[in-house]
Every structure is written in structure tokens, then in C-alpha cells.
Design an enzyme around this catalytic site. Structure first.
Site, PDB file in Angstrom:
ATOM      1  N   GLY A 177       0.833  -1.206   0.000  1.00 54.21           N
ATOM      2  CA  GLY A 177       0.000   0.000   0.000  1.00 54.21           C
ATOM      3  C   GLY A 177       0.857   1.241   0.000  1.00 54.21           C
ATOM      4  O   GLY A 177       2.043   1.190   0.328  1.00 54.21           O
ATOM      5  N   CYS A 202       5.221  -6.250   1.919  1.00 53.37           N
ATOM      6  CA  CYS A 202       5.618  -4.834   1.930  1.00 53.37           C
ATOM      7  C   CYS A 202       4.862  -4.083   3.039  1.00 53.37           C
ATOM      8  O   CYS A 202       5.093  -4.329   4.215  1.00 53.37           O
ATOM      9  CB  CYS A 202       5.396  -4.221   0.557  1.00 53.37           C
ATOM     10  SG  CYS A 202       6.240  -2.636   0.330  1.00 53.37           S
ATOM     11  N   TYR A 203       3.921  -3.216   2.706  1.00 55.55           N
ATOM     12  CA  TYR A 203       3.124  -2.534   3.720  1.00 55.55           C
ATOM     13  C   TYR A 203       2.414  -3.546   4.606  1.00 55.55           C
ATOM     14  O   TYR A 203       2.276  -3.333   5.820  1.00 55.55           O
ATOM     15  CB  TYR A 203       2.106  -1.614   3.040  1.00 55.55           C
ATOM     16  CG  TYR A 203       1.216  -0.849   3.999  1.00 55.55           C
ATOM     17  CD1 TYR A 203       1.625   0.368   4.527  1.00 55.55           C
ATOM     18  CD2 TYR A 203      -0.029  -1.345   4.363  1.00 55.55           C
ATOM     19  CE1 TYR A 203       0.815   1.079   5.403  1.00 55.55           C
ATOM     20  CE2 TYR A 203      -0.847  -0.645   5.244  1.00 55.55           C
ATOM     21  CZ  TYR A 203      -0.428   0.564   5.760  1.00 55.55           C
ATOM     22  OH  TYR A 203      -1.228   1.250   6.630  1.00 55.55           O
ATOM     23  N   HIS A 243       8.088  -7.690  -3.220  1.00 54.92           N
ATOM     24  CA  HIS A 243       6.808  -8.033  -3.850  1.00 54.92           C
ATOM     25  C   HIS A 243       6.931  -9.350  -4.625  1.00 54.92           C
ATOM     26  O   HIS A 243       7.397  -9.352  -5.776  1.00 54.92           O
ATOM     27  CB  HIS A 243       6.355  -6.910  -4.785  1.00 54.92           C
ATOM     28  CG  HIS A 243       5.863  -5.704  -4.068  1.00 54.92           C
ATOM     29  ND1 HIS A 243       4.534  -5.531  -3.714  1.00 54.92           N
ATOM     30  CD2 HIS A 243       6.520  -4.607  -3.611  1.00 54.92           C
ATOM     31  CE1 HIS A 243       4.397  -4.374  -3.079  1.00 54.92           C
ATOM     32  NE2 HIS A 243       5.584  -3.799  -2.997  1.00 54.92           N
ATOM     33  N   GLU A 279       4.607 -10.975  -5.981  1.00 55.82           N
ATOM     34  CA  GLU A 279       3.561 -11.082  -7.000  1.00 55.82           C
ATOM     35  C   GLU A 279       3.997 -10.561  -8.364  1.00 55.82           C
ATOM     36  O   GLU A 279       3.371 -10.894  -9.377  1.00 55.82           O
ATOM     37  CB  GLU A 279       2.290 -10.348  -6.549  1.00 55.82           C
ATOM     38  CG  GLU A 279       2.387  -8.844  -6.436  1.00 55.82           C
ATOM     39  CD  GLU A 279       2.864  -8.349  -5.086  1.00 55.82           C
ATOM     40  OE1 GLU A 279       2.489  -7.237  -4.690  1.00 55.82           O
ATOM     41  OE2 GLU A 279       3.651  -9.070  -4.426  1.00 55.82           O
ATOM     42  N   SER A 304     -20.674  -7.461 -27.694  1.00 53.78           N
ATOM     43  CA  SER A 304     -19.841  -6.388 -28.233  1.00 53.78           C
ATOM     44  C   SER A 304     -18.975  -6.869 -29.378  1.00 53.78           C
ATOM     45  O   SER A 304     -18.403  -6.066 -30.106  1.00 53.78           O
ATOM     46  CB  SER A 304     -18.924  -5.853 -27.126  1.00 53.78           C
ATOM     47  OG  SER A 304     -17.985  -6.852 -26.746  1.00 53.78           O
ATOM     48  N   GLY A 305     -18.878  -8.184 -29.540  1.00 49.73           N
ATOM     49  CA  GLY A 305     -17.947  -8.749 -30.503  1.00 49.73           C
ATOM     50  C   GLY A 305     -16.653  -9.174 -29.858  1.00 49.73           C
ATOM     51  O   GLY A 305     -15.823  -9.837 -30.487  1.00 49.73           O
ATOM     52  N   GLY A 306     -16.448  -8.814 -28.585  1.00 53.03           N
ATOM     53  CA  GLY A 306     -15.233  -9.173 -27.873  1.00 53.03           C
ATOM     54  C   GLY A 306     -15.342 -10.524 -27.183  1.00 53.03           C
ATOM     55  O   GLY A 306     -16.390 -11.171 -27.158  1.00 53.03           O
ATOM     56  N   VAL A 307     -14.244 -10.939 -26.588  1.00 54.13           N
ATOM     57  CA  VAL A 307     -14.158 -12.252 -25.958  1.00 54.13           C
ATOM     58  C   VAL A 307     -15.067 -12.347 -24.734  1.00 54.13           C
ATOM     59  O   VAL A 307     -15.770 -13.348 -24.539  1.00 54.13           O
ATOM     60  CB  VAL A 307     -12.699 -12.558 -25.565  1.00 54.13           C
ATOM     61  CG1 VAL A 307     -12.617 -13.862 -24.770  1.00 54.13           C
ATOM     62  CG2 VAL A 307     -11.826 -12.660 -26.815  1.00 54.13           C
ATOM     63  N   ASP A 308     -15.093 -11.307 -23.898  1.00 55.22           N
ATOM     64  CA  ASP A 308     -15.811 -11.383 -22.627  1.00 55.22           C
ATOM     65  C   ASP A 308     -17.304 -11.620 -22.819  1.00 55.22           C
ATOM     66  O   ASP A 308     -17.887 -12.529 -22.225  1.00 55.22           O
ATOM     67  CB  ASP A 308     -15.593 -10.108 -21.807  1.00 55.22           C
ATOM     68  CG  ASP A 308     -14.128  -9.817 -21.566  1.00 55.22           C
ATOM     69  OD1 ASP A 308     -13.332 -10.775 -21.605  1.00 55.22           O
ATOM     70  OD2 ASP A 308     -13.777  -8.649 -21.364  1.00 55.22           O
ATOM     71  N   ALA A 345     -18.812 -12.671 -25.456  1.00 58.44           N
ATOM     72  CA  ALA A 345     -19.042 -13.923 -26.183  1.00 58.44           C
ATOM     73  C   ALA A 345     -18.999 -15.120 -25.240  1.00 58.44           C
ATOM     74  O   ALA A 345     -19.857 -16.003 -25.293  1.00 58.44           O
ATOM     75  CB  ALA A 345     -18.012 -14.086 -27.292  1.00 58.44           C
ATOM     76  N   LYS A 377      -9.007 -11.835 -17.075  1.00 59.32           N
ATOM     77  CA  LYS A 377      -9.100 -11.970 -18.527  1.00 59.32           C
ATOM     78  C   LYS A 377      -8.569 -13.313 -19.012  1.00 59.32           C
ATOM     79  O   LYS A 377      -9.188 -13.972 -19.855  1.00 59.32           O
ATOM     80  CB  LYS A 377      -8.322 -10.835 -19.203  1.00 59.32           C
ATOM     81  CG  LYS A 377      -8.449 -10.793 -20.720  1.00 59.32           C
ATOM     82  CD  LYS A 377      -9.796 -10.231 -21.130  1.00 59.32           C
ATOM     83  CE  LYS A 377      -9.904 -10.017 -22.610  1.00 59.32           C
ATOM     84  NZ  LYS A 377     -11.126  -9.293 -22.992  1.00 59.32           N
TER      85      LYS A 377
END
Length: 523
Positions: free
Chosen positions: A63, A89-90, A179, A181, A233-237, A239, A379
Site C-alpha cells: 500500500g 511490503c506494507y 513483492h 507477486e 460487443s464482438g469481444g471475448v468477454d 461472447a 481476462k
């Protein structure tokens, strides 16, 4: 962050967010290892929440604030919950301070790459770091621990952090100043895996196959016999959300596809063929290019363009969806980063960098309830789910495409001529990348039609045509990105082909700006 928990039978880790810019990466690393986890702001993790969520382990994020300030958060309930805790970290500093150790504002800050020496063996380091070894990590801190609480001992040091890694094995408490990650900590994912699997005892039962089955059951329970509208929308999500919904409720689903005229070459036809042909999903197809381009005429400001596209989309979608009798639910392809970013670590409103093109406001306006089957996925997990559902890999593996489409890849005013020109050039560029076998190695590639004209010579004639910028980046998560290092020969061939085939483009340039300082998209 208010959300329901999809599958309570899954072992789960709680990630407590203190406002780090990379908190999402903790969740991504865990999900990649088969560990189910959720991110929640520290202001929302009281005793009632813990009892409901029932984590097997807790990770405290980094943070931007200092634990030396008077208003540092109280995490006593998290430390007293009775499960292992990892502070990053924080998160390490706030754990140390809460348990009686000392933290100070250091005059020797560490930002960027550093080396940590493993000074003791530890379950956190098991099969990853050997005692006495030196290992590359990523640091980003000003404060540092200067004395440990009772029960802790040092297991790793760095040049400017004498307590770079600490442990109290009896209570299962661990802290790292670096970190793990981020990709720059080369062994970070394996260290996180040691915490979740070796220390917390999780087996890693989070799979897309399990998620698919659980979500289908949840959709059926939520929707019952009602009808659902899904905006494509035509996008992957969207669909993937639509195919998942169709598998769950069949013909109770109707998709509405608004073709804005700002999509990639042949994309509208591909969406219609996929949903009507391959999946036989009821689909309402609205060709609205003239309306969108008419509303955008004369508009150059990028935020104004986004708002116009969002408004017109909502108006058209609302009109068409209202004709579907008996619809009670609206499906959206909301992803987990959208959920996380909707609430800041302190529970206040997040800063808006740029508005998003979605169906915001429609549920309330139309009296519909929301179905968001992807709201717990990142994603890359959506892509995995798409493959699990049988969507073609060429479709689910497509590069991200912004909701406003080509509108934000044409800085300045948008015209049909400009959109058609950009569409053609963009296809030549992407086809060349595919032919070279590079498409899957690139996170995102696209062309941008600039509002700049340049002098040129074709044959014996002077030209004064537009400039096209090519962009291609590599990334693991979209939060940072580097430019893709095409060969000079490849760029030269693509440039020649675009100029020879796209009348109106007289010069091609390649964007070599990383993120940060730039963004991936130009607007």
C-alpha cells in the site's frame, strides 16, 4: 466490495487490499496455481465478513501509506482469526506494528531490483530458496521494519532491509518486504505457492471445468424460467458470457449485437456467423454505423467520443431489448478487475482515468436484474473458460479490443472514410503478424490513424497523406507493457504493403513507448 461467493466448497485465500497498484497480481498468481482467492479492502474485512468468507489463509497487500501515521488500519481481527498470514511490503509492516514491533521511515529507500539473502531455512522458501543463497526480488518501499515482535525471527535480508523476510512459524505468520507477486521477483509465484499449499495446506482445487459446472448451476438457480438479454460487443468477454448462459438456459437467452461501424474488418459478420450458425443462439443484429458516425461527426475530444458511444449504445440497446417479451435479466461480461476497481482500498470512490463503454444504467432504466457470470474471473481465466466451453481458439485468443472500438484509434474527428481506411490497414498489419507466427507472442497489436498529414512522393507526383502508427506490446497482465521488438525487415515490409494498398496513408511509424509512461491504447 460487496459480492457473493460463487463456490463456498472451494478452499480459499483472502487478499486484504491496502491500496497497492499491484494487488491484483497477487490474485492472478494464486489463481494460476489453482488457488481460489478474492480481494477485499481492509475496511470491509470485519468479524462478520471473516465468518462468512471462511478463508484458509490471509495475505496482506502492499500500500502507499505509512504505518507510522496515527490513522494506520487496525488488523487485529485478521491476525487473531487463527489462520496463517502473509504480509507483503506494507502488509508486513502493518503486521509487525500491530504485534509490537517497530517500523520507521527509512532514509535509504529501495525501489526496483534488489537481492535478498536467505539467512535461514523456512517453509516459505521450501524447494525454492536455499539458506545462504542470493535471489533477485522487486522492492518498492520507503518505511522499513527495525525490530521484530516477540516470536518472529529473520529469514531473509537485503542491503537496505535487514528484515526483508521474517517468520513466526508457530503462529503461521510470515512477512516479506519485497513483492513476490510481480514478475521481476523471479521465484515469487513459487513462494506464494509455498504459503498457500505448504503453510495453509490448500490443494489447489480451482479449475475452469469446476467453475463452469458451478456457474451453470448458479445461473439456473438465479434465472429460473425467466428470459435473459445479453449485449454482445464482438469481444471475448461478452461472447464467453453468452455461450455460458446459453449452455445453462438455452433459448431463454437472446443476444443483442449492436454493430457500431467501429469494429475490426469483418468482425460483425464473424459474430453473427458464430452465434447464429455455430451455436444457434437467438441473436438480434442491429447495424447502426450511420447513427454512431452521425453522432460522432465533428467530435474530437476522446472522453466526449466515449460518452457519445456509450449513450448511443444504451439508447439502441434499450430500444431493441424492450421488444423482447418477458425478459427479466440483463447479462453483462463484467470481469473481476472491474469489480476490484469499483471500490478503493479505503472504501471510497476510485479515480476514473477514462470512462468505459458498457451498458451502465440499463438494469435500472429497464427494470432488469443483473446476471454477471464472469465477475470472479480475470481476462486469462475468461479465455480458459471459453476454451472449456468449446469456443474456437482463434476467437478466444484474439487480442483485446476496446469497447469504443476504432473510435479511440482515430485521434481527432471520426469519419466513415477514416474508419474504413484504418480497418483496411489494421487487417494488413495483423495478417502479417499472423503469417510471421507472432500473433500469440504479442499481448496486443493494432494500428492508429493519426490526424497528421505528411509530404511524400509516389511516382513523380507529390502526395500529402495521413500517418499510420503501428503498436504492438508484450505483457503478462496489461498493467505494464513493453513494445514488441519486431525486426526492421518485418516493419519495412508491413509499411510498404500498407502504403501500396491503402490510398490515403503516406507514412508508417512504429510506437516504441512502454507502459508506463504511456498507456497501451492511444486514447
Amino acid at each position: 466490495m460487496d459480492q457473493t461467493h460463487t463456490a463456498p466448497q472451494h478452499e480459499r485465500i483472502l487478499i486484504v487490499d491496502f491500496g497497492s497498484q499491484v494487488t491484483q497480481l497477487i490474485a492472478r498468481r494464486l489463481r494460476e496455481d489453482g488457488i481460489y482467492c478474492e480481494i477485499h479492502p481492509y475496511t470491509k474485512t470485519d468479524e462478520a465478513f471473516l465468518a462468512d468468507y471462511a478463508p484458509k489463509g490471509i495475505i496482506l497487500s502492499g500500500g502507499p501509506h505509512s504505518v507510522t501515521s496515527a490513522d494506520r488500519p487496525n488488523v487485529s481481527n485478521l491476525l487473531g482469526y487463527g489462520v496463517p498470514v502473509l504480509g507483503i511490503c506494507y502488509g508486513q509492516q502493518v503486521m509487525v506494528k500491530e504485534l509490537g514491533g517497530e517500523v520507521e521511515v527509512s532514509g535509504e529507500r529501495e525501489f526496483g531490483r534488489a537481492e535478498v539473502k536467505a539467512t535461514a531455512s523456512s517453509p516459505l522458501f521450501q524447494t525454492v530458496w536455499a539458506e545462504g543463497g542470493q535471489y533477485p526480488v522487486w522492492m518498492s518501499h520507503g518505511d522499513r521494519v527495525i525490530s521484530l515482535p516477540e516470536g518472529f525471527h529473520t529469514i531473509g535480508t537485503s542491503e537496505n532491509a535487514p528484515f526483508a523476510a521474517i517468520a513466526d512459524e508457530l503462529r503461521g505468520f510470515y512477512g516479506v518486504q519485497f513483492h513476490p507477486e510481480v514478475v521481476h521477483t523471479l521465484d515469487g509465484a513459487r513462494l506464494l505457492s509455498n504459503f498457500t499449499k505448504q503453510i495453509c495446506g490448500l490443494t489447489g482445487d480451482w479449475t475452469m471445468a469446476a467453475f463452469k459446472d458451478e456457474m451453470i448451476a448458479k445461473i439456473r438457480q438465479q434465472v429460473g424460467s425467466a428470459k435473459v438479454i445479453c449485449g454482445l460487443s464482438g469481444g471475448v468477454d461478452s461472447a464467453v458470457a453468452a455461450v455460458l448462459l446459453h449452455e445453462a438456459i438455452g433459448d431463454q437467452l437472446t443476444c443483442v449485437f449492436v454493430d457500431t461501424g467501429l469494429m475490426r474488418m469483418n468482425e460483425g459478420r464473424e459474430v453473427v456467423d458464430l452465434f447464429r450458425g455455430t451455436y444457434n443462439i437467438p441473436l438480434v443484429h442491429i447495424e447502426a454505423e450511420d447513427q454512431f458516425l452521425g453522432e460522432l461527426a465533428g467530435v474530437s475530444d476522446p472522453e466526449a467520443k466515449r460518452k457519445i458511444i456509450g449513450r448511443v449504445f444504451v439508447e439502441i440497446f434499450e430500444r431493441e431489448a424492450s421488444r423482447i417479451e418477458g425478459a427479466e435479466f440483463l447479462a453483462q461480461g463484467t470481469l473481476y478487475p472491474d469489480v476490484i476497481e469499483s471500490v478503493s482500498a479505503t472504501g471510497g470512490p476510485s479515480v476514473t482515468i477514462k470512462s468505459h463503454h458498457n451498458v451502465g444504467g440499463l438494469p435500472e432504466r429497464m427494470g432488469l436484474k443483473l446476471v454477471e457470470p464472469l465477475r470472479e474471473l480475470f481476462k486469462d481465466e475468461v479465455r480458459d473458460l471459453g476454451r472449456e466451453l468449446g469456443l474456437p481458439d482463434a476467437f478466444v485468443g484474439r487480442h483485446p479490443f476496446p469497447g469504443p472500438g476504432l473510435a479511440i484509434r482515430i485521434p481527432g474527428e471520426i469519419t466513415k472514410q477514416g474508419a474504413d481506411l484504418l480497418r483496411k490497414a489494421d487487417k494488413i498489419y495483423l495478417d502479417a503478424i499472423r503469417e510471421e507466427g507472432l500473433y500469440d507472442a504479442i499481448w496486443q497489436a493494432f494500428a492508429v490513424l493519426l490526424p497528421v498529414r505528411t509530404v511524400g512522393v509516389m511516382g513523380d507526383a507529390r502526395t500529402y497523406d495521413q500517418v499510420l502508427a503501428l503498436r504492438a506490446v508484450t505483457s503478462t497482465d496489461g498493467m505494464t507493457a513493453d513494445t514488441y521488438a519486431f525486426s526492421h525487415d518485418f516493419l519495412s515490409r508491413v509499411s510498404t504493403k500498407i502504403i501500396n494498398n491503402c490510398e490515403g496513408i503516406g507514412r508508417v511509424v512504429y510506437d516504441i513507448t512502454s507502459k508506463p509512461p504511456g498507456t497501451i491504447e492511444w486514447e
